[in-house]
Design an enzyme around this catalytic site. Sequence first.
Site, PDB file in Angstrom:
ATOM      1  N   SER A 234       4.540  -1.311   3.403  1.00 16.95           N
ATOM      2  CA  SER A 234       4.145   0.084   3.243  1.00 16.95           C
ATOM      3  C   SER A 234       5.282   0.985   3.737  1.00 16.95           C
ATOM      4  O   SER A 234       5.315   1.361   4.907  1.00 16.95           O
ATOM      5  CB  SER A 234       2.855   0.385   4.011  1.00 16.95           C
ATOM      6  OG  SER A 234       2.455   1.725   3.797  1.00 16.95           O
TER       7      SER A 234
ATOM      8  N   SER B   9       0.816  -1.207   0.000  1.00 10.41           N
ATOM      9  CA  SER B   9       0.000   0.000   0.000  1.00 10.41           C
ATOM     10  C   SER B   9       0.851   1.258   0.000  1.00 10.41           C
ATOM     11  O   SER B   9       1.995   1.265   0.469  1.00 10.41           O
ATOM     12  CB  SER B   9      -0.899  -0.003   1.255  1.00 10.41           C
ATOM     13  OG  SER B   9      -1.571   1.214   1.412  1.00 10.41           O
ATOM     14  N   GLY B  10       0.248   2.343  -0.509  1.00  8.01           N
ATOM     15  CA  GLY B  10       0.847   3.657  -0.411  1.00  8.01           C
ATOM     16  C   GLY B  10       0.475   4.388   0.863  1.00  8.01           C
ATOM     17  O   GLY B  10       0.866   5.544   1.047  1.00  8.01           O
ATOM     18  N   ASP B  11      -0.285   3.733   1.734  1.00  5.85           N
ATOM     19  CA  ASP B  11      -0.680   4.328   3.014  1.00  5.85           C
ATOM     20  C   ASP B  11      -0.799   3.196   4.017  1.00  5.85           C
ATOM     21  O   ASP B  11      -0.257   2.115   3.804  1.00  5.85           O
ATOM     22  CB  ASP B  11      -1.979   5.128   2.849  1.00  5.85           C
ATOM     23  CG  ASP B  11      -2.075   6.323   3.800  1.00  5.85           C
ATOM     24  OD1 ASP B  11      -1.735   6.143   4.986  1.00  5.85           O
ATOM     25  OD2 ASP B  11      -2.478   7.416   3.376  1.00  5.85           O
ATOM     26  N   ASP B  12      -1.518   3.408   5.117  1.00  6.53           N
ATOM     27  CA  ASP B  12      -1.630   2.375   6.136  1.00  6.53           C
ATOM     28  C   ASP B  12      -2.237   1.101   5.562  1.00  6.53           C
ATOM     29  O   ASP B  12      -3.240   1.149   4.839  1.00  6.53           O
ATOM     30  CB  ASP B  12      -2.494   2.868   7.291  1.00  6.53           C
ATOM     31  CG  ASP B  12      -1.950   4.139   7.932  1.00  6.53           C
ATOM     32  OD1 ASP B  12      -0.720   4.235   8.099  1.00  6.53           O
ATOM     33  OD2 ASP B  12      -2.749   5.040   8.239  1.00  6.53           O
TER      34      ASP B  12
END
Length: 453
Positions: free
Chosen positions: A275, A241-244
């Site tokens: 991540s 992921s690019g976030d949490d």
Amino acid sequence: MAARRAALQVAVVLLAMALCAGGIGASPGCRKHVRRVTDYGAVGDGRTLNTAAFARAVADLGRRAGDGGAALVVPEGRWLTGPFNLTSHFTLFLHRGTEILASQDLEDWPLIAALPSYGRGRDEPGPRYSNFIGGSNLTDVTISGYNGTINGQGQVWWDKFHAKQLDYTRGYLLELLYSRDIIISNVTFVDAPSWNLHPTYCTNVTISGVTILAPVHSPNTDGIDPDSSSHVKIEDCYIVSGDDCIAVKSGWDEYGIKFNMPSQHIVVRRLTCISPTSAMIALGSEMSGGIQDVRVEDNTAIDTESAVRIKSGVGRGGFVRDVFVRRLSLHTMKWVFWMTGNYGQHPDNSSDPKALPEVTGINYRDVFAENVTMAGRMEGIPNDPYTGICMSNITAQLAPKAKKLQWNCTDVQGVASGVSPEPCPELGAEGKPCTFPEEELVIGPPELPKCTY
């Protein structure tokens, strides 16, 4: 050695994914009425827009679902469509080799109301774009198959977001509202415009054997975000992921306080997360309705910024309490432990500076981390310290370029035992091994249905 161990972890997960793809899991034979999307005129060539066909299918099967349930089978092919909703007593089943593609034409995405617990769109004020797959006030919904793919084709959204060309908040790949008895299993979600799976105001949700993939620098592509939801089980999932990878939420500032629906009784286990710029599991930052009874165990993070992070701030109100974490395996981390009391994003200028969050009863035990830059960054709020923090049996092996200061603690209070490197004085009081509830939470069926197809 660390790289080989991380590669082995990934190989184990990929093997599990292959087993899922081989046919372990639910199939639509559990439902009395079974139809293919081709029965409603859909064409799986990757070019024909099938929005109307999906809408016809769900409407027709919705009329039959009260009589033994209904299933919509999406066979092998590439099925382009705009957003569509699901119905109750319903299975969306994706065959092996199936790919449902989200339209990249923003005109196909209608506007919908902001969530009442947020007061506005998350990216921009006002309403928001529709979610790709949605539904509200549903009961008994399954999304499953032989590891078929739901592809949000998010690049166009990410580009416009970075260029500040969007007037409204991006839609999520899957959002169910006010719903219960949800199963999501053995499906791959790819390139969401923003958040991937967003069960909101839901009860009794099982997410199992799911793969979620997005570029590690894509904006806000959270993996799974239980939001003001209760009795949620997330297990055996693989997220890049690019976030949490996981973010537990419950509303934003005064809107979340007023809506007053906590996220609670949540289990996250056997998760593998990658991540580099975010957390394996975040609690917050939108937590104004409260978060409690979260159980995290047997999870692996590889090249991930932090493990279980608490995000809050002045104006949030609410609480985060009774969080239990054990048996984490962490490989290449910026921070093992990170608590943030200065998360400053607010929906508007109406946030109450006197609305201070309560953060207490946070337990970490049996954690191994290697190639760590810094063990702990623990920041509470002045005059509102984070209390009841417990750490036991923790080992953080430092990276070659690790920071000289391994713990930075302000406005936190707790105890520690068997922690290396030695924690800050605020956590230095000798404590007993941290607790973890041994009574199993009852969420969903004892096991996912394995039906004849």
